[in-house]
Design a protein around this motif. Structure first.
Motif, short mmCIF file in Angstrom:
data_model
loop_
_atom_site.label_atom_id
_atom_site.label_comp_id
_atom_site.label_asym_id
_atom_site.label_seq_id
_atom_site.Cartn_x
_atom_site.Cartn_y
_atom_site.Cartn_z
N ILE A 74 1.13 -1.16 0.33
CA ILE A 74 0.20 -0.26 0.13
C ILE A 74 1.02 1.46 -0.20
O ILE A 74 0.66 2.77 -0.60
CB ILE A 74 -0.90 0.01 1.11
N GLU A 79 -0.94 -2.94 -5.89
CA GLU A 79 -2.70 -3.01 -5.75
C GLU A 79 -2.52 -4.65 -4.64
O GLU A 79 -1.74 -5.01 -4.86
CB GLU A 79 -3.07 -3.46 -6.98
N CYS A 240 -13.41 -6.16 -0.58
CA CYS A 240 -12.69 -5.62 0.23
C CYS A 240 -11.49 -4.48 0.31
O CYS A 240 -10.91 -3.69 1.06
CB CYS A 240 -12.75 -6.26 2.03
N SER A 243 -10.49 -1.32 -1.03
CA SER A 243 -11.54 -0.75 -0.45
C SER A 243 -10.23 0.37 0.11
O SER A 243 -9.01 0.35 0.60
CB SER A 243 -12.87 -1.33 0.52
N MET A 244 -10.96 1.76 0.64
CA MET A 244 -10.12 2.54 1.06
C MET A 244 -9.70 2.11 2.80
O MET A 244 -8.75 2.87 3.61
CB MET A 244 -10.84 4.43 0.99
N ASP A 245 -11.35 1.39 3.52
CA ASP A 245 -11.07 0.96 4.87
C ASP A 245 -9.45 -0.05 4.49
O ASP A 245 -9.18 0.14 6.31
CB ASP A 245 -12.27 0.19 4.81
N GLN A 247 -7.11 -0.38 3.08
CA GLN A 247 -5.94 0.46 3.51
C GLN A 247 -5.68 1.45 4.42
O GLN A 247 -4.74 1.02 4.54
CB GLN A 247 -5.94 1.25 2.17
N GLU A 248 -7.21 1.69 4.56
CA GLU A 248 -6.95 2.28 6.40
C GLU A 248 -6.72 1.62 7.25
O GLU A 248 -5.94 1.68 8.71
CB GLU A 248 -7.98 2.98 6.59
N LYS A 251 -3.03 0.35 7.83
CA LYS A 251 -2.06 1.41 8.09
C LYS A 251 -2.03 1.73 9.69
O LYS A 251 -1.07 2.04 10.35
CB LYS A 251 -2.91 2.72 7.33
N GLU A 262 -14.41 4.70 6.31
CA GLU A 262 -15.12 5.71 6.04
C GLU A 262 -16.66 4.34 5.28
O GLU A 262 -17.39 4.94 4.77
CB GLU A 262 -15.09 6.47 5.45
N LYS A 264 -15.97 2.57 2.29
CA LYS A 264 -16.10 3.24 1.18
C LYS A 264 -14.26 2.18 0.87
O LYS A 264 -13.24 2.42 1.60
CB LYS A 264 -16.23 4.08 0.54
#
Length: 264
Positions: A74, A79, A240, A243-245, A247-248, A251, A262, A264
């Protein structure tokens, strides 16, 4: 195959598969998945093997997926595609249930994420009193894989399975025993002895009967397991993982902070 992350031995009819990469608490990456596929298949085909034991280390059974690896991807802007890895561990999960030989999973310490899923794949789960099972996937924005949702729905019911998957909370050895998920709980220092005692008892039993009992159980309860893994587990995890979730979540885990999801 040269085994780098597993130790595989066969003695007195008992095949012992030990996950042996404590550098990252037996996290399951592509190499580990390849080796697990190989030894599960080897144990099934070996006429000298009567019983299979899957175990981890003293500190942990398995920490699940390699979050550090995902985090590095990430951070580098790459990807994260888990389809190949999930397909491989799915073959292992189905293989353990379909196997004609009894499988004992011996759990000490944490069995998290895919590590918990692998533990649930045993026909008998013997665990130390310090064992903790965690469907920690949700904490990084993923869904359970390696068959956990399917197996838990079959064994402890949909409500309990949903609660464990949605909260990601630790389930201790005593609770798992009370739910009927675990066969036996023993003090940590007695785990190996208790596991091998059961393995030897099964190895001296009516193997043809065991083989056909497993076939009956598989056909009655797990006949659509591989189809579910391919058609439900992989696509839901794929969504999943993109998703941005996710990645978050990765991190936040690596940066030791609370994730800000969020949806998404």
């Amino acid at each position: 195959m040269e085994l780098k992350k597993l130790i595989y031995t066969v003695e007195d009819g008992i095949a012992v598969i030990q996950m042996n990469y404590m550098k990252n608490l037996n996290a399951i990456d592509e190499q580990m998945a390849d080796e697990l596929m190989y030894v599960v298949d080897a144990a099934e085909k070996d006429p000298n093997v009567k019983v299979v034991v899957l175990k981890g280390g003293e500190k942990a059974f398995s920490a699940g997926g390699d979050i550090g690896y995902f985090y590095d991807l990430i951070q580098a802007g790459g990807e994260v595609n888990m389809d190949g890895l999930i397909a491989k561990v799915g073959i292992v999960a189905d293989g353990m249930k379909k196997m004609s030989k009894m499988v004992i999973t011996s759990v000490c310490g944490a069995a998290a994420g895919a590590g918990a899923s692998l533990a649930f794949g045993g026909d008998f789960i013997v665990c130390a009193d310090n064992a903790k099972f965690m469907l920690a996937f949700v904490n990084i924005g993923l869904v359970p894989d390696t068959g956990a949702t399917y197996l838990l729905c079959k064994s402890i019911g949909t409500s309990r399975a949903l609660e464990l998957a949605a909260t990601g909370r630790p389930m201790g050895a005593a609770e798992a025993k009370d739910l009927g998920l675990v066969y036996k709980v023993v003090p940590k220092e007695e785990l190996d002895e208790a596991t091998m005692k059961l393995a030897k008892k099964l190895a001296a039993g009516p193997l043809l009967s065991y083989k056909n009992i497993k076939k009956q159980i598989y056909d009655a309860s797990y006949s659509d397991y591989k189809k579910w893994l391919d058609e439900t587990e992989i696509p839901t995890q794929r969504e999943c993982a993109a998703s941005m979730d996710f990645q978050e979540g990765c991190k936040a885990f690596m940066e030791k902070r609370k994730a800000q999801f969020e949806g998404k």
